[in-house]
Design a protein around this motif. Structure first.
Motif, PDB file in Angstrom:
ATOM      1  N   GLU A   1       0.838  -1.208   0.000  1.00 56.72           N
ATOM      2  CA  GLU A   1       0.000   0.000   0.000  1.00 56.72           C
ATOM      3  C   GLU A   1       0.868   1.250   0.000  1.00 56.72           C
ATOM      4  OE1 GLU A   1      -2.600   3.181   1.562  1.00 56.72           O
ATOM      5  OE2 GLU A   1      -0.917   2.350   2.660  1.00 56.72           O
ATOM      6  N   GLU A   2       1.845   1.305   0.908  1.00 53.30           N
ATOM      7  CA  GLU A   2       2.631   2.541   0.999  1.00 53.30           C
ATOM      8  C   GLU A   2       3.693   2.615  -0.098  1.00 53.30           C
ATOM      9  OE1 GLU A   2       3.779   2.300   5.125  1.00 53.30           O
ATOM     10  OE2 GLU A   2       5.684   1.365   4.661  1.00 53.30           O
ATOM     11  N   GLY A   3       4.189   1.446  -0.526  1.00 55.03           N
ATOM     12  CA  GLY A   3       5.237   1.448  -1.555  1.00 55.03           C
ATOM     13  C   GLY A   3       4.726   1.899  -2.916  1.00 55.03           C
ATOM     14  N   THR A   4       3.465   1.599  -3.213  1.00 51.67           N
ATOM     15  CA  THR A   4       2.925   1.979  -4.528  1.00 51.67           C
ATOM     16  C   THR A   4       2.260   3.359  -4.492  1.00 51.67           C
ATOM     17  OG1 THR A   4       0.886   0.781  -4.046  1.00 51.67           O
ATOM     18  CG2 THR A   4       2.584  -0.423  -5.259  1.00 51.67           C
ATOM     19  N   ALA A   5       2.216   3.965  -3.316  1.00 55.34           N
ATOM     20  CA  ALA A   5       1.655   5.322  -3.187  1.00 55.34           C
ATOM     21  C   ALA A   5       2.754   6.341  -3.528  1.00 55.34           C
ATOM     22  CB  ALA A   5       1.167   5.517  -1.754  1.00 55.34           C
ATOM     23  N   PRO A   6       2.379   7.605  -3.739  1.00 56.88           N
ATOM     24  CA  PRO A   6       3.399   8.612  -4.068  1.00 56.88           C
ATOM     25  C   PRO A   6       4.457   8.737  -2.975  1.00 56.88           C
ATOM     26  CG  PRO A   6       1.178   9.520  -4.308  1.00 56.88           C
ATOM     27  CD  PRO A   6       1.023   8.183  -3.675  1.00 56.88           C
ATOM     28  N   ALA A   7       5.694   8.990  -3.380  1.00 50.21           N
ATOM     29  CA  ALA A   7       6.747   9.302  -2.402  1.00 50.21           C
ATOM     30  C   ALA A   7       6.355  10.614  -1.719  1.00 50.21           C
ATOM     31  CB  ALA A   7       8.084   9.457  -3.103  1.00 50.21           C
ATOM     32  N   GLU A   8       6.576  10.690  -0.391  1.00 56.49           N
ATOM     33  CA  GLU A   8       6.274  11.940   0.329  1.00 56.49           C
ATOM     34  C   GLU A   8       7.503  12.362   1.112  1.00 56.49           C
ATOM     35  OE1 GLU A   8       2.456  12.420   2.471  1.00 56.49           O
ATOM     36  OE2 GLU A   8       1.849  10.623   1.401  1.00 56.49           O
ATOM     37  N   ILE A   9       7.761  13.651   1.080  1.00 55.05           N
ATOM     38  CA  ILE A   9       8.991  14.164   1.685  1.00 55.05           C
ATOM     39  C   ILE A   9       8.659  15.398   2.509  1.00 55.05           C
ATOM     40  CG2 ILE A   9      11.291  15.096   1.141  1.00 55.05           C
ATOM     41  CD1 ILE A   9      10.795  13.736  -1.721  1.00 55.05           C
ATOM     42  N   GLY A  10       9.073  15.395   3.771  1.00 51.28           N
ATOM     43  CA  GLY A  10       8.998  16.617   4.568  1.00 51.28           C
ATOM     44  C   GLY A  10      10.027  17.578   3.977  1.00 51.28           C
ATOM     45  N   TRP A  11       9.585  18.760   3.571  1.00 53.46           N
ATOM     46  CA  TRP A  11      10.426  19.604   2.716  1.00 53.46           C
ATOM     47  C   TRP A  11      11.082  20.729   3.502  1.00 53.46           C
ATOM     48  CZ3 TRP A  11      12.594  18.100  -1.364  1.00 53.46           C
ATOM     49  CH2 TRP A  11      13.117  18.987  -2.302  1.00 53.46           C
ATOM     50  N   GLY A  12      12.408  20.681   3.611  1.00 58.01           N
ATOM     51  CA  GLY A  12      13.156  21.625   4.437  1.00 58.01           C
ATOM     52  C   GLY A  12      13.251  23.018   3.828  1.00 58.01           C
ATOM     53  N   THR A  13      13.439  23.987   4.724  1.00 56.11           N
ATOM     54  CA  THR A  13      13.520  25.375   4.255  1.00 56.11           C
ATOM     55  C   THR A  13      14.855  25.669   3.558  1.00 56.11           C
ATOM     56  OG1 THR A  13      14.102  25.854   6.555  1.00 56.11           O
ATOM     57  CG2 THR A  13      11.891  26.474   5.863  1.00 56.11           C
ATOM     58  N   HIS A  14      15.838  24.777   3.676  1.00 58.80           N
ATOM     59  CA  HIS A  14      17.124  25.022   3.010  1.00 58.80           C
ATOM     60  C   HIS A  14      17.105  24.578   1.551  1.00 58.80           C
ATOM     61  CE1 HIS A  14      17.443  20.737   3.622  1.00 58.80           C
ATOM     62  NE2 HIS A  14      18.492  20.708   2.827  1.00 58.80           N
ATOM     63  N   GLU A  15      16.072  23.836   1.133  1.00 62.14           N
ATOM     64  CA  GLU A  15      16.058  23.270  -0.226  1.00 62.14           C
ATOM     65  C   GLU A  15      15.917  24.389  -1.260  1.00 62.14           C
ATOM     66  OE1 GLU A  15      16.706  20.240  -0.817  1.00 62.14           O
ATOM     67  OE2 GLU A  15      16.065  19.044   0.918  1.00 62.14           O
ATOM     68  N   LYS A  16      16.726  24.266  -2.352  1.00 55.89           N
ATOM     69  CA  LYS A  16      16.714  25.325  -3.372  1.00 55.89           C
ATOM     70  C   LYS A  16      15.764  25.020  -4.513  1.00 55.89           C
ATOM     71  CE  LYS A  16      21.647  26.184  -2.615  1.00 55.89           C
ATOM     72  NZ  LYS A  16      22.972  25.966  -3.207  1.00 55.89           N
ATOM     73  N   GLU A  17      15.598  23.739  -4.867  1.00 57.69           N
ATOM     74  CA  GLU A  17      14.716  23.436  -6.003  1.00 57.69           C
ATOM     75  C   GLU A  17      13.945  22.146  -5.763  1.00 57.69           C
ATOM     76  OE1 GLU A  17      17.010  21.583  -9.487  1.00 57.69           O
ATOM     77  OE2 GLU A  17      18.521  22.865  -8.554  1.00 57.69           O
ATOM     78  N   PHE A  18      12.719  22.119  -6.310  1.00 62.04           N
ATOM     79  CA  PHE A  18      11.895  20.911  -6.192  1.00 62.04           C
ATOM     80  C   PHE A  18      12.419  19.839  -7.141  1.00 62.04           C
ATOM     81  CE2 PHE A  18       8.320  23.921  -4.999  1.00 62.04           C
ATOM     82  CZ  PHE A  18       8.315  23.523  -3.663  1.00 62.04           C
ATOM     83  N   PRO A  19      12.272  18.573  -6.759  1.00 55.98           N
ATOM     84  CA  PRO A  19      12.603  17.515  -7.717  1.00 55.98           C
ATOM     85  C   PRO A  19      11.537  17.430  -8.807  1.00 55.98           C
ATOM     86  CG  PRO A  19      11.760  16.578  -5.666  1.00 55.98           C
ATOM     87  CD  PRO A  19      11.824  18.060  -5.461  1.00 55.98           C
ATOM     88  N   LEU A  20      11.848  16.711  -9.870  1.00 54.49           N
ATOM     89  CA  LEU A  20      10.877  16.482 -10.941  1.00 54.49           C
ATOM     90  C   LEU A  20       9.621  15.850 -10.349  1.00 54.49           C
ATOM     91  CD1 LEU A  20      12.876  14.910 -13.917  1.00 54.49           C
ATOM     92  CD2 LEU A  20      11.578  17.068 -13.914  1.00 54.49           C
ATOM     93  N   LEU A  21       8.471  16.173 -10.876  1.00 53.65           N
ATOM     94  CA  LEU A  21       7.184  15.574 -10.503  1.00 53.65           C
ATOM     95  C   LEU A  21       6.722  15.950  -9.092  1.00 53.65           C
ATOM     96  CD1 LEU A  21       7.831  11.953 -11.906  1.00 53.65           C
ATOM     97  CD2 LEU A  21       6.598  13.816 -13.028  1.00 53.65           C
ATOM     98  N   ALA A  22       7.307  17.020  -8.546  1.00 51.05           N
ATOM     99  CA  ALA A  22       6.916  17.427  -7.187  1.00 51.05           C
ATOM    100  C   ALA A  22       5.557  18.122  -7.199  1.00 51.05           C
ATOM    101  CB  ALA A  22       7.965  18.372  -6.615  1.00 51.05           C
ATOM    102  N   HIS A  23       4.759  17.842  -6.179  1.00 49.32           N
ATOM    103  CA  HIS A  23       3.478  18.534  -5.985  1.00 49.32           C
ATOM    104  C   HIS A  23       3.468  19.138  -4.592  1.00 49.32           C
ATOM    105  CE1 HIS A  23       0.985  16.993  -9.438  1.00 49.32           C
ATOM    106  NE2 HIS A  23       2.158  16.392  -9.588  1.00 49.32           N
ATOM    107  N   VAL A  24       3.031  20.392  -4.522  1.00 46.93           N
ATOM    108  CA  VAL A  24       2.927  21.060  -3.220  1.00 46.93           C
ATOM    109  C   VAL A  24       1.461  20.998  -2.804  1.00 46.93           C
ATOM    110  CG1 VAL A  24       3.229  23.253  -2.003  1.00 46.93           C
ATOM    111  CG2 VAL A  24       4.811  22.603  -3.820  1.00 46.93           C
ATOM    112  N   PRO A  25       1.182  20.590  -1.560  1.00 45.93           N
ATOM    113  CA  PRO A  25      -0.227  20.479  -1.168  1.00 45.93           C
ATOM    114  C   PRO A  25      -0.933  21.834  -1.226  1.00 45.93           C
ATOM    115  CG  PRO A  25       1.231  20.052   0.712  1.00 45.93           C
ATOM    116  CD  PRO A  25       2.105  20.211  -0.482  1.00 45.93           C
TER     117      PRO A  25
END
Ligand code: NAD
Length: 496
Positions: free
Chosen positions: A252-276
């Motif tokens: 169930e969790e492996g086939t669901a979208p990858a989810e990442i807690g997104w830090g304030t130091h990050e400069k760019e989103f990865p490909l296919l990123a969605h912001v809630p």
């Protein structure tokens, strides 16, 4: 540095608690089997007050408990019968431990709240997560959306009965490992005279203000890094899925979208990123499966390549460790899972892909009598501070797990300790309302859990995601790493 084990310094005050009301355990699978004997050691409950339900017939497996008075019924909880079944087996002031894998968290939490029943689970779930598989957006399919629904449901509750969600090993113990790791780093910085403001750091440690402390220490990224090396004497067969915990849960969790807690130091989103679209927006989700998203990470003492499978800690830790100023998140670490499962599971996942993600017809959760060797190494890898990396967690070999909980495996022992510690805390703190693992005191949890978790390791490493990186194809644009800030998410992403 290997931190001295806290395991023998158990605070005897917390060793056992009493509970006289009715207890309902839903699901008697790998985690429940391992949990029950440990729970009964730490929580004195009259056997006849305990009821266990599972839609598979577990009567044989449970005989040694039912002979002493525990009740077992072969029943399935569904949206239609939830109210009726819970009313049958629970009473006001009772306790519901949900170790099944498809019960809607909001529905069961609502019932428990309305009937003043304590509730805990190890994973926030819905009735049918496959329903939205092809139609839902990454946001609609996300754990983040489930957290938003829980938040909305519970926001107006006052003086509510305690309910704890996501308190297994990860999510669960991992939040307490992260707090302990952070304190260990801060204390070492003070001791070595490299803290800019040692008095402030010591105050933050005392006050257990983990968000401000993480900012002060300079943590940028936290992986829940896990390497499972348990290996069976029976190789995986064709059309069989082999694992060390819930196989349904992993699919169930492996086939669901990858989810990442997104830090304030990050400069760019990865490909296919969605912001809630709503809420604290502390996470992003990728329009690709977690089991197909791989990152470099580290456990003592090796680099691993693990999957960014979505997990509650990627929401909880980064939400609770956010520093807000005037409604703006000014500090937050990137948080996600990096899971390298046991060999049998890696092969099983590959076969699952070949089957277009249709589950194999046979499922096997490994037990200690078929595991030849190996350990589950599970910890919080805190990165970006003056020591580069710091890993804090449990290295539990199958040999030790066998001594502590015969018939189980190292993975389920770690999860069971998350369950037992949450139950004990809830009994002692029955009116705390909605709690994530991060809301429980790490000292309380670790004092009880550590004697069961094998070697408790907490120490630094000079590893970075670029340390061992070998570039085989310069032409691949994904090789454009950020060398100014090695802790950028794109540096961790595994590319060939
Ligand atoms: N947080 C963590 O660290 C962690 C780790 C492992 C598992 N988990 C979660 O713990 C839960 C249990 O895991 P497991 O490894 O024991 O799984 P499992 O598949 O071995 O056992 C689950 C049991 O629940 C029963 N069940 C499922 N739905 C039911 C329902 N509606 N009514 C009655 N019985 C039902 C199944 O028949 C099964 O026996 C899962 O939700 C899993 O995702 C969390």
């Amino acid at each position: 540095m290997k931190k001295k084990s806290r395991s023998k310094e158990v605070n005897s005050r917390h060793l056992a608690v009493e509970f006289q009301k009715k207890v309902l355990i839903i699901g008697y699978g790998a985690v429940a089997r391992c949990t029950l004997p440990i729970l009964l050691k730490h929580v004195k409950i009259p056997y006849e007050n305990i009821t266990i339900l599972d839609f598979e017939d577990k009567a044989g497996e449970l005989r040694s408990f039912t002979e002493k008075g525990v009740h077992f019924f072969c029943r399935k909880i569904t949206p239609e019968n939830l109210e009726q079944i819970l009313s049958e087996y629970l009473e006001q002031g009772g306790l519901c431990i949900d170790l099944a894998w498809n019960i809607d968290c909001c529905a069961i939490v609502q019932w428990c709240h309305d009937h003043d029943v304590l509730y805990m689970n190890t994973s926030v779930e819905v009735w049918d997560s496959y329903e939205e598989r092809f139609v839902g957006t990454p946001y609609e399919k996300s754990l983040y959306a489930r957290q938003m629904r829980l938040k909305e449901l519970t926001s107006s509750w006052q003086d509510a009965t305690t309910f704890i969600v996501d308190h297994g090993a990860n999510p669960g113990l991992i939040s307490h490992f992260a707090k302990q790791g952070l304190i260990d780093i801060a204390e070492r910085m003070v001791a070595e005279g490299i803290a800019t403001d040692p008095a402030r750091m010591q105050r933050l440690i005392r006050e257990q203000d983990f968000a401000l402390l993480a900012r002060e220490v300079g943590v940028k990224v936290i992986h829940c890094s896990e390497r499972d090396t348990q290996i069976s004497c029976r190789p995986k067969e064709v059309d069989e899925f082999v694992g060390t915990w819930s196989i349904e849960g992993l699919r169930e969790e492996g086939t669901a979208p990858a989810e990442i807690g997104w830090g304030t130091h990050e400069k760019e989103f990865p490909l296919l990123a969605h912001v809630p679209p709503t809420g604290p927006k502390n996470q992003i989700m990728l329009a690709q499966m977690g089991m197909n998203t791989w990152v470099r990470s580290w456990v003592p003492h090796q680099e691993i390549v693990g999957m960014v499978i979505r997990h509650g800690e990627a929401f909880g830790i980064c939400d609770r460790w956010t520093v807000w100023e005037n409604g703006v998140a000014v500090y937050r670490p990137t948080v996600h899972y990096a899971y390298m499962p046991c060999d049998g599971t890696i092969v099983s996942l590959h076969e699952l892909k070949c089957r277009n993600y249709e589950m194999q017809s046979r499922l096997r959760i490994l037990r200690d009598d078929e595991i030849l060797s190996g350990a589950d190494t599970l910890g919080a890898l805190l990165m970006g501070h003056p020591y580069h990396c710091w890993w804090t967690g449990s290295i539990l070999s199958i040999g030790e797990a066998h001594l502590l909980a015969p018939g189980q495996n190292a993975t389920t022992v770690q999860v069971a300790l998350g369950v037992v510690t949450a139950v004990m805390w809830m009994i002692l703190n029955p009116r705390r309302g909605f709690c994530l693992p991060d809301d429980l005191p790490h000292d309380f949890v670790l004092d009880i859990a550590l004697p069961y978790l094998g070697e408790f390791y907490s120490g630094p490493s000079d590893w970075t995601p670029l340390k061992n990186r070998t570039v085989y194809f310069q032409e691949n644009p994904a090789n454009n790493y950020d060398t100014e800030d090695v802790w950028q998410f794109k540096n961790f992403l595994f590319v060939n």
